[in-house]
Design an enzyme around this catalytic site. Structure first.
Site, mmCIF file in Angstrom:
data_model
loop_
_atom_site.group_PDB
_atom_site.id
_atom_site.type_symbol
_atom_site.label_atom_id
_atom_site.label_comp_id
_atom_site.label_asym_id
_atom_site.label_seq_id
_atom_site.Cartn_x
_atom_site.Cartn_y
_atom_site.Cartn_z
ATOM 1 N N THR A 195 6.649 9.595 4.366
ATOM 2 C CA THR A 195 5.433 9.351 3.592
ATOM 3 C C THR A 195 4.532 10.573 3.587
ATOM 4 O O THR A 195 4.538 11.382 4.515
ATOM 5 C CB THR A 195 4.637 8.173 4.184
ATOM 6 O OG1 THR A 195 4.249 8.530 5.498
ATOM 7 C CG2 THR A 195 5.449 6.917 4.216
ATOM 8 N N GLU A 232 1.327 10.595 3.909
ATOM 9 C CA GLU A 232 0.361 10.492 5.008
ATOM 10 C C GLU A 232 0.996 10.931 6.322
ATOM 11 O O GLU A 232 0.397 11.646 7.106
ATOM 12 C CB GLU A 232 -0.153 9.049 5.147
ATOM 13 C CG GLU A 232 -1.263 8.671 4.185
ATOM 14 C CD GLU A 232 -2.555 9.434 4.423
ATOM 15 O OE1 GLU A 232 -2.922 9.640 5.602
ATOM 16 O OE2 GLU A 232 -3.183 9.842 3.437
ATOM 17 N N GLU A 243 0.440 -1.280 -4.785
ATOM 18 C CA GLU A 243 -0.678 -0.367 -4.579
ATOM 19 C C GLU A 243 -1.862 -0.857 -5.402
ATOM 20 O O GLU A 243 -1.711 -1.300 -6.529
ATOM 21 C CB GLU A 243 -0.248 1.048 -4.997
ATOM 22 C CG GLU A 243 -1.326 2.097 -4.980
ATOM 23 C CD GLU A 243 -1.971 2.312 -3.613
ATOM 24 O OE1 GLU A 243 -1.255 2.486 -2.621
ATOM 25 O OE2 GLU A 243 -3.223 2.288 -3.554
ATOM 26 N N LEU A 244 -3.030 -0.774 -4.801
ATOM 27 C CA LEU A 244 -4.227 -1.312 -5.450
ATOM 28 C C LEU A 244 -4.885 -0.283 -6.380
ATOM 29 O O LEU A 244 -5.479 -0.638 -7.389
ATOM 30 C CB LEU A 244 -5.209 -1.766 -4.356
ATOM 31 C CG LEU A 244 -6.523 -2.408 -4.759
ATOM 32 C CD1 LEU A 244 -6.305 -3.563 -5.723
ATOM 33 C CD2 LEU A 244 -7.240 -2.925 -3.525
ATOM 34 N N SER A 296 -2.263 -6.890 -2.652
ATOM 35 C CA SER A 296 -1.275 -7.690 -1.925
ATOM 36 C C SER A 296 -1.921 -8.569 -0.859
ATOM 37 O O SER A 296 -1.308 -9.500 -0.365
ATOM 38 C CB SER A 296 -0.228 -6.783 -1.295
ATOM 39 O OG SER A 296 -0.850 -5.717 -0.656
ATOM 40 N N GLY A 353 0.851 -1.192 0.000
ATOM 41 C CA GLY A 353 0.000 0.000 0.000
ATOM 42 C C GLY A 353 0.879 1.231 0.000
ATOM 43 O O GLY A 353 0.820 2.062 0.899
ATOM 44 N N ASP A 403 -5.538 1.606 5.520
ATOM 45 C CA ASP A 403 -6.949 1.929 5.663
ATOM 46 C C ASP A 403 -7.453 1.394 7.019
ATOM 47 O O ASP A 403 -7.282 0.217 7.315
ATOM 48 C CB ASP A 403 -7.683 1.231 4.514
ATOM 49 C CG ASP A 403 -8.930 1.961 4.119
ATOM 50 O OD1 ASP A 403 -9.436 2.725 4.955
ATOM 51 O OD2 ASP A 403 -9.391 1.769 2.983
#
Lengths: 424, 251
Positions: free
Chosen positions: B226, B228, B94-95, B129, B71, B151
């Site tokens: 990061t 975030e 990453e999705l 993943s 992610g 998440d």
């Protein structure tokens, strides 16, 4: 929109169709057929039908049975399915010894080699384990709940199997993979150590079975899949040893049909311990493939294709007895759309090792008495049989195959998303 | 993407892709069927396309990927790690497709603008993943795994969507070698406790000691590198960290 509603309704309908299943006792003491919620047992030693006794404190069956099997020792039998119940039976008295309530529908079951644990997989990919403490005394145990053993991330598990020496538990799923996990000393605390993953199939996996020889008791694993192959694996390393294509030959079997390029699904594999041989059932093929496995050279090859002449008999499940080496096959389904029958089944037997001949109904062990018990008394029409084969095929692919949507359809489904709205 | 639009999506001053052209939803459903290509097995992943500078004779890659950022988001951590471990291959997973596309362009742009061949050791793949980790890595291939600001999935019925769970840790333990380290961090206290509890409960992981944490240069990057993490720091938020080692284990 209307179109998609119809489609959804169709899928709903198909999902309920369940194939008939068959399982024969390791030393052919009895044979069981499951059609829908109906479990039919015939005692081959006494040559009589068996009435099941279920006094365990659990609800009785309503929905289709999806998995049945005998324990390796032949003392226990387990059945499970869409009614979220796992029932453990004594394979001698045919009393239900224990009923386990699952939270979700059950798709696969296995009994450990020493009869001390039963494992079952639910449709959300979780494998549960229950200890069968004291079950061998033959008394009814209070209803238990399973403990989580392992999990495939939200993928339907299609097959569960213990390795021949009981060291590993194998779980195969619709995401093309087989997980080999060390079966721990304390299974109730979970199985965390993954030995390997067997990766190579390019479609959902439907069935697994071990081949072994006296020299190689650990054995190799065979797996069948929706990618029209049977594959041979070394489970210790997870390496793929050989791949055997069955699609082309299934096409040939259909003689004048030009379907040879279409993918077919391997529906069932069965093997005999210490015998490098396997029988393979293939969707929409009227018969059985016999495969031989060279355990030293690591190769699989087709030795014989047995066609079943006459009626359209496409096996939905097969089982072989280690002692007599007779191959038992069933073709049938439950909840057929547009049919009044709750379900039907037709049983055939092949003596597949020495002569590979199809036994006539009267020559089957148990004879017509057995067929009456396992098939029921309803006459089976030819048209119903072929319709059932098609319904089972459709149900299986809608359950296990990834839905393919066109680009336009995917965009259409995203139409209400906030980010899509903003760009318009 | 044709060349004209491509030019405008890149910043004129830095040559890097501009984030506003890669807006994506914050979440993606990990449970849905994937419609992107998935390698059949680790042997089928062509890492030579990801790391062209590490390709040797016969199109074989000289090293194996050792770090995985699960992610990876916009790729901030990968980019910091790239220069800290220049000889280690690392991959972000990453999705969300647009985010993956952004990271890909960002890495390519960094490779172009870097003067001394940096950033050749990082790359990104779009994958789920939680489902396909064993399709990418062999047993014991990885030495570090990162789960940064995942998440939180607050609702109890969605807990199975969390990227750290007892069952998924079995798979992470499989791809990590003994001694490998798993780094997790979040700004959500509830999730931080959950991740820590999962790792503590798992028999194949043990917590790093304070000295070990202090001497590990990667630990401080968890927050600072990061996107975030920077956002949390800007807002003066708290973070919750769990760093564990994969230990040898016999069941």
């Amino acid at each position: 929109m209307e179109e998609s509603l119809i489609e959804d309704a169709e899928i709903q309908n198909k999902l309920e169709v369940a194939p008939a299943l068959i399982s024969v006792h390791p030393s052919q003491k009895s044979v069981v057929v499951a059609v829908g919620s109906d479990l039919r047992v015939f005692d081959l030693l006494e040559n009589c039908p068996v009435t099941l006794v279920d006094e365990s404190d659990g609800p009785s069956r309503k929905d289709s049975i999806r998995a049945i099997r005998y324990g390796a020792s032949g003392k226990l039998f387990v059945s499970a399915g869409d009614d979220k119940l796992v029932k453990i039976w004594s394979a001698e008295s045919w009393h239900c010894l224990n009923t386990i309530c699952s939270e979700k529908r059950v798709s696969a079951v296995a009994i450990s080699r020493d009869d001390s644990y039963v494992c079952y997989a639910d449709k959300f990919g979780v494998v549960w384990v229950v200890e069968l403490d004291g079950i061998m005394e033959g008394k009814v145990l209070p209803s238990k709940k399973g403990a989580q053993l392992l999990s495939h991330y939200c993928s339907i598990i299609t097959s569960l199997e213990f390795s021949p020496n009981g060291q590993y538990i194998l779980s195969a799923d619709r995401d093309f993979k087989i997980r080999v996990t060390v079966f721990p000393k304390k299974p109730l605390e979970g199985a965390h150590e993954i030995q390997s993953f067997c990766l190579g199939h390019t479609e959902f996996i439907t069935c697994t079975a071990f081949v072994s020889s006296p020299e190689l008791s650990q054995g190799y694993l065979m797996s069948g899949s929706g990618d029209s192959t049977v594959r041979l694996w070394d489970i210790k390393s997870g390496s793929l040893l050989d791949t055997c294509e069955v699609s082309i030959l299934a096409g040939h079997g259909e003689s004048n049909e030009s379907e040879s390029l279409a993918q077919v699904t391997v529906t069932d594999i069965c093997t005999i311990p210490n015998y490098a041989f396997a029988a393979v059932a293939i969707q929409s093929f009227q018969g059985i493939f016999l495969l031989s496995c060279d355990l030293a050279a690591h190769t699989l090859s087709i030795t014989k294709v047995i066609k079943i002449p006459g009626e359209s008999f496409i096996p939905t499940s097969i089982s072989v007895s280690a002692s007599t080496r007779l191959l038992w096959m069933v073709s049938g389904a439950s909840n057929l759309p547009g049919s009044n029958h709750p379900g039907f089944s037709r049983v055939r037997v092949i003596s597949c090792i020495e002569s590979s001949s199809i036994l006539e109904d009267e020559h089957i062990p148990g004879g017509t008495k057995l067929l009456e018990q396992l098939q029921g008394k309803v006459p089976i029409e030819e048209s119903v049989m072929s319709a059932a084969a098609e319904a089972v095929r459709a149900a299986m692919s809608s359950l296990l195959m990834k839905k393919q949507y066109s680009e336009e359809k995917r965009e259409f489904r995203k139409r209400t998303r906030n980010d899509k709205k903003a760009t318009q | 993407m044709d060349s004209e639009t491509k030019q405008t999506t890149f910043s004129k001053s830095t040559g890097l892709p501009r984030k506003r052209f890669y807006r994506a939803r914050a979440h993606s459903n990990p449970l849905s069927d994937s419609h992107f290509p998935i390698p059949t097995s680790p042997a089928h992943v062509d890492f030579s396309l990801h790391f062209p500078k590490f390709v040797e004779a016969e199109n074989k890659i000289s090293k194996k990927v050792e770090f995985a950022d699960i992610g990876c988001g916009f790729g901030g951590l990968l980019i910091s790690l790239a220069t800290l471990f220049p000889d280690t291959l690392m991959i972000g997973m990453e999705l969300r497709d647009k985010v993956t596309e952004y990271v890909k362009e960002r890495i390519l742009a960094l490779r172009r603008t870097s003067s001394d061949g940096q950033y050749e050791n990082i790359s990104v793949v779009r994958t789920n993943s939680m489902k396909y980790i064993p399709n990418y890595f062999e047993k014991g291939q990885l030495s570090k795994m990162f789960f940064l600001f995942p998440d939180p999935h607050f609702k109890e019925k969605n807990h199975r969507r969390r990227v750290i769970s007892t069952h998924l840790l079995d798979e992470y333990a499989y791809v990590l070698r003994a001694g490998g380290i798993i780094y997790t961090i979040t700004d959500v206290e509830e999730l931080g406790e959950w991740m820590k509890a999962c790792l503590e409960k798992h028999p194949m992981f043990e917590s790093l000691t304070q000295e070990e944490l202090d001497s590990d240069p990667v630990v401080e990057l968890l927050c600072s590198a990061t996107e975030e993490g920077q956002k949390v720091a800007r807002n003066g938020g708290q973070t919750f960290r769990a760093v564990f080692r994969r230990i040898a284990y016999v069941s």
